[in-house]
Design a protein around this motif. Structure first.
Motif, PDB file in Angstrom:
ATOM      1  N   LYS A  57       0.833  -1.206   0.000  1.00  0.00           N
ATOM      2  CA  LYS A  57       0.000   0.000   0.000  1.00  0.00           C
ATOM      3  C   LYS A  57       0.866   1.255   0.000  1.00  0.00           C
ATOM      4  O   LYS A  57       0.562   2.241  -0.662  1.00  0.00           O
ATOM      5  CB  LYS A  57      -0.936   0.003   1.214  1.00  0.00           C
ATOM      6  N   VAL A  58       1.950   1.209   0.771  1.00  0.00           N
ATOM      7  CA  VAL A  58       2.874   2.340   0.835  1.00  0.00           C
ATOM      8  C   VAL A  58       3.523   2.576  -0.526  1.00  0.00           C
ATOM      9  O   VAL A  58       3.628   3.715  -1.002  1.00  0.00           O
ATOM     10  CB  VAL A  58       3.961   2.091   1.905  1.00  0.00           C
ATOM     11  N   LEU A  59       3.955   1.504  -1.178  1.00  0.00           N
ATOM     12  CA  LEU A  59       4.588   1.635  -2.494  1.00  0.00           C
ATOM     13  C   LEU A  59       3.622   2.231  -3.517  1.00  0.00           C
ATOM     14  O   LEU A  59       4.015   3.075  -4.335  1.00  0.00           O
ATOM     15  CB  LEU A  59       5.083   0.264  -2.978  1.00  0.00           C
ATOM     16  N   LYS A  60       2.375   1.806  -3.466  1.00  0.00           N
ATOM     17  CA  LYS A  60       1.373   2.348  -4.384  1.00  0.00           C
ATOM     18  C   LYS A  60       1.136   3.832  -4.129  1.00  0.00           C
ATOM     19  O   LYS A  60       1.014   4.627  -5.061  1.00  0.00           O
ATOM     20  CB  LYS A  60       0.071   1.567  -4.250  1.00  0.00           C
ATOM     21  N   GLU A  61       1.090   4.208  -2.849  1.00  0.00           N
ATOM     22  CA  GLU A  61       0.872   5.607  -2.501  1.00  0.00           C
ATOM     23  C   GLU A  61       2.033   6.487  -2.969  1.00  0.00           C
ATOM     24  O   GLU A  61       1.837   7.663  -3.305  1.00  0.00           O
ATOM     25  CB  GLU A  61       0.689   5.745  -0.992  1.00  0.00           C
ATOM     26  N   LEU A  62       3.218   5.924  -2.986  1.00  0.00           N
ATOM     27  CA  LEU A  62       4.388   6.674  -3.447  1.00  0.00           C
ATOM     28  C   LEU A  62       4.397   6.840  -4.964  1.00  0.00           C
ATOM     29  O   LEU A  62       5.187   7.621  -5.494  1.00  0.00           O
ATOM     30  CB  LEU A  62       5.674   5.959  -3.011  1.00  0.00           C
ATOM     31  N   GLY A  63       3.557   6.099  -5.667  1.00  0.00           N
ATOM     32  CA  GLY A  63       3.515   6.174  -7.121  1.00  0.00           C
ATOM     33  C   GLY A  63       4.732   5.552  -7.772  1.00  0.00           C
ATOM     34  O   GLY A  63       5.118   5.910  -8.891  1.00  0.00           O
ATOM     35  N   ILE A  64       5.326   4.576  -7.081  1.00  0.00           N
ATOM     36  CA  ILE A  64       6.582   4.005  -7.567  1.00  0.00           C
ATOM     37  C   ILE A  64       6.401   3.195  -8.845  1.00  0.00           C
ATOM     38  O   ILE A  64       7.356   2.988  -9.605  1.00  0.00           O
ATOM     39  CB  ILE A  64       7.226   3.147  -6.460  1.00  0.00           C
ATOM     40  N   ARG A  65       5.177   2.767  -9.123  1.00  0.00           N
ATOM     41  CA  ARG A  65       4.940   1.994 -10.345  1.00  0.00           C
ATOM     42  C   ARG A  65       5.187   2.816 -11.606  1.00  0.00           C
ATOM     43  O   ARG A  65       5.322   2.274 -12.702  1.00  0.00           O
ATOM     44  CB  ARG A  65       3.518   1.434 -10.357  1.00  0.00           C
ATOM     45  N   ASN A  66       5.248   4.134 -11.463  1.00  0.00           N
ATOM     46  CA  ASN A  66       5.488   5.015 -12.610  1.00  0.00           C
ATOM     47  C   ASN A  66       6.971   5.260 -12.868  1.00  0.00           C
ATOM     48  O   ASN A  66       7.336   5.949 -13.816  1.00  0.00           O
ATOM     49  CB  ASN A  66       4.788   6.357 -12.388  1.00  0.00           C
ATOM     50  N   ILE A  67       7.826   4.703 -12.018  1.00  0.00           N
ATOM     51  CA  ILE A  67       9.274   4.894 -12.147  1.00  0.00           C
ATOM     52  C   ILE A  67       9.864   3.718 -12.926  1.00  0.00           C
ATOM     53  O   ILE A  67       9.589   2.557 -12.621  1.00  0.00           O
ATOM     54  CB  ILE A  67       9.934   5.020 -10.763  1.00  0.00           C
ATOM     55  N   GLU A  68      10.684   4.014 -13.927  1.00  0.00           N
ATOM     56  CA  GLU A  68      11.179   2.961 -14.823  1.00  0.00           C
ATOM     57  C   GLU A  68      12.266   2.073 -14.225  1.00  0.00           C
ATOM     58  O   GLU A  68      12.381   0.906 -14.572  1.00  0.00           O
ATOM     59  CB  GLU A  68      11.681   3.571 -16.136  1.00  0.00           C
ATOM     60  N   HIS A  69      13.086   2.617 -13.309  1.00  0.00           N
ATOM     61  CA  HIS A  69      14.195   1.833 -12.764  1.00  0.00           C
ATOM     62  C   HIS A  69      14.270   2.052 -11.258  1.00  0.00           C
ATOM     63  O   HIS A  69      14.408   3.174 -10.793  1.00  0.00           O
ATOM     64  CB  HIS A  69      15.516   2.250 -13.418  1.00  0.00           C
ATOM     65  N   VAL A  70      14.175   0.954 -10.514  1.00  0.00           N
ATOM     66  CA  VAL A  70      14.255   1.012  -9.056  1.00  0.00           C
ATOM     67  C   VAL A  70      15.472   0.225  -8.585  1.00  0.00           C
ATOM     68  O   VAL A  70      15.716  -0.899  -9.032  1.00  0.00           O
ATOM     69  CB  VAL A  70      12.984   0.441  -8.394  1.00  0.00           C
ATOM     70  N   ILE A  71      16.246   0.824  -7.684  1.00  0.00           N
ATOM     71  CA  ILE A  71      17.412   0.169  -7.097  1.00  0.00           C
ATOM     72  C   ILE A  71      17.089  -0.157  -5.649  1.00  0.00           C
ATOM     73  O   ILE A  71      16.806   0.751  -4.855  1.00  0.00           O
ATOM     74  CB  ILE A  71      18.672   1.058  -7.154  1.00  0.00           C
ATOM     75  N   VAL A  72      17.103  -1.449  -5.300  1.00  0.00           N
ATOM     76  CA  VAL A  72      16.864  -1.871  -3.921  1.00  0.00           C
ATOM     77  C   VAL A  72      18.224  -2.103  -3.265  1.00  0.00           C
ATOM     78  O   VAL A  72      18.919  -3.062  -3.572  1.00  0.00           O
ATOM     79  CB  VAL A  72      16.010  -3.157  -3.863  1.00  0.00           C
ATOM     80  N   ALA A  73      18.600  -1.194  -2.385  1.00  0.00           N
ATOM     81  CA  ALA A  73      19.921  -1.242  -1.749  1.00  0.00           C
ATOM     82  C   ALA A  73      19.788  -1.407  -0.240  1.00  0.00           C
ATOM     83  O   ALA A  73      20.556  -0.841   0.532  1.00  0.00           O
ATOM     84  CB  ALA A  73      20.701   0.029  -2.086  1.00  0.00           C
ATOM     85  N   ILE A  74      18.778  -2.164   0.174  1.00  0.00           N
ATOM     86  CA  ILE A  74      18.542  -2.389   1.601  1.00  0.00           C
ATOM     87  C   ILE A  74      19.727  -3.138   2.195  1.00  0.00           C
ATOM     88  O   ILE A  74      20.238  -4.088   1.609  1.00  0.00           O
ATOM     89  CB  ILE A  74      17.230  -3.179   1.810  1.00  0.00           C
ATOM     90  N   GLY A  75      20.165  -2.697   3.385  1.00  0.00           N
ATOM     91  CA  GLY A  75      21.383  -3.220   3.996  1.00  0.00           C
ATOM     92  C   GLY A  75      21.328  -4.658   4.461  1.00  0.00           C
ATOM     93  O   GLY A  75      21.295  -5.585   3.662  1.00  0.00           O
ATOM     94  N   ASP A  76      21.298  -4.873   5.773  1.00  0.00           N
ATOM     95  CA  ASP A  76      21.428  -6.221   6.321  1.00  0.00           C
ATOM     96  C   ASP A  76      20.117  -6.989   6.418  1.00  0.00           C
ATOM     97  O   ASP A  76      20.127  -8.177   6.738  1.00  0.00           O
ATOM     98  CB  ASP A  76      22.061  -6.150   7.715  1.00  0.00           C
ATOM     99  N   ASN A  77      19.005  -6.344   6.194  1.00  0.00           N
ATOM    100  CA  ASN A  77      17.708  -7.006   6.344  1.00  0.00           C
ATOM    101  C   ASN A  77      17.331  -7.728   5.050  1.00  0.00           C
ATOM    102  O   ASN A  77      16.674  -7.172   4.171  1.00  0.00           O
ATOM    103  CB  ASN A  77      16.639  -5.973   6.721  1.00  0.00           C
ATOM    104  N   ILE A  78      17.756  -8.983   4.939  1.00  0.00           N
ATOM    105  CA  ILE A  78      17.524  -9.762   3.726  1.00  0.00           C
ATOM    106  C   ILE A  78      16.034  -9.969   3.486  1.00  0.00           C
ATOM    107  O   ILE A  78      15.556  -9.912   2.351  1.00  0.00           O
ATOM    108  CB  ILE A  78      18.261 -11.112   3.796  1.00  0.00           C
ATOM    109  N   GLN A  79      15.289 -10.202   4.552  1.00  0.00           N
ATOM    110  CA  GLN A  79      13.849 -10.416   4.412  1.00  0.00           C
ATOM    111  C   GLN A  79      13.171  -9.195   3.805  1.00  0.00           C
ATOM    112  O   GLN A  79      12.343  -9.325   2.896  1.00  0.00           O
ATOM    113  CB  GLN A  79      13.219 -10.731   5.772  1.00  0.00           C
ATOM    114  N   ALA A  80      13.544  -8.012   4.274  1.00  0.00           N
ATOM    115  CA  ALA A  80      12.962  -6.782   3.737  1.00  0.00           C
ATOM    116  C   ALA A  80      13.343  -6.593   2.280  1.00  0.00           C
ATOM    117  O   ALA A  80      12.537  -6.144   1.453  1.00  0.00           O
ATOM    118  CB  ALA A  80      13.423  -5.580   4.565  1.00  0.00           C
TER     119      ALA A  80
END
Length: 223
Positions: A57-80
């Motif tokens: 829900k948070v991702l949808k509210e941010l409108g991230i689906r309209n962004i062509e390239h997303v970089i997931v650089a989350i640190g030590d939290n593998i589950q996240a």
């Protein structure tokens, strides 16, 4: 033309990407769960938001689906990292680059649809190791688990010889895709087989890691 990116996780790796993209004039949405990180990047990125990216829900509210390239650089939290990647794929993100903590994490990320998986610490370690082994190895770029591009400085064993003389492709299984002559500023892409190599020319070599290693030890590294 400005391109839009989102960087999730503003640690050393993600923060560095965010800074570089922003300096290149790109429109960057910076996301992190840590308020201090967002404060640090609020004047760097086009937008900086505190958010839990494991919540669709948070991702949808941010409108991230309209962004062509997303970089997931989350640190030590593998589950996240994994949950965020799944959510982004379900939202239909066109290109998804994800930082992996280890080989198992990489396998999972590839199975759930990450387009590119990077190991910044491992890759930098390999590049440094190559530069330590030989002063002739100027740079090393990993293309896959088994193939790379290396930038090497031609030594005495190559001096005055042509590509035909050296027959690198047949002898070592590698290809020289470009040559930057020592006294020239330009780069000769796809050099002719008759081109003569001089000491200190810069060679761009592509091939399997095992072949490049043999090429380095037998022809590049000086005694």
């Amino acid at each position: 033309m400005k391109r839009e990116f989102a960087v999730i996780g503003l640690g050393r790796f993600g923060g560095s990407i965010c800074r570089e993209l922003s300096e290149e004039g790109m429109d960057v949405l910076a996301i992190d769960a840590d308020e201090d990180k967002i404060d640090e990047f609020k004047d760097i990125a086009a937008h900086a938001v505190i958010a839990d990216t494991t919540d669709d829900k948070v991702l949808k509210e941010l409108g991230i689906r309209n962004i062509e390239h997303v970089i997931v650089a989350i640190g030590d939290n593998i589950q996240a990292s994994i949950l965020t990647t799944i959510m982004l794929k379900e939202l239909g993100i066109k290109t998804l680059t994800v930082k992996a903590q280890n080989d198992y994490h990489e396998k999972v990320l590839k199975k759930i649809g990450a387009d590119y998986v990077v190991h910044p610490e491992r890759d930098m370690g390999r590049r440094i190791a190559h530069s330590i082994i030989s002063t002739n190895i100027l740079d090393h770029l990993e293309l896959s688990d088994d193939h790379s591009i290396v930038e090497v400085k031609a030594g005495k064993r190559m001096d005055g010889k042509t590509l035909v003389d050296l027959d690198i492709r047949a002898q070592y299984g590698c290809n020289i895709v470009a040559i930057k002559e020592a006294d020239e500023k330009g780069i000769n892409v796809s050099p002719m087989a008759t081109q003569t190599i001089e000491a200190d020319d810069i060679l761009i070599v592509i091939g399997a890691d095992k072949d490049i290693s043999r090429f380095e030890k037998q022809l590049v590294v000086e005694d």
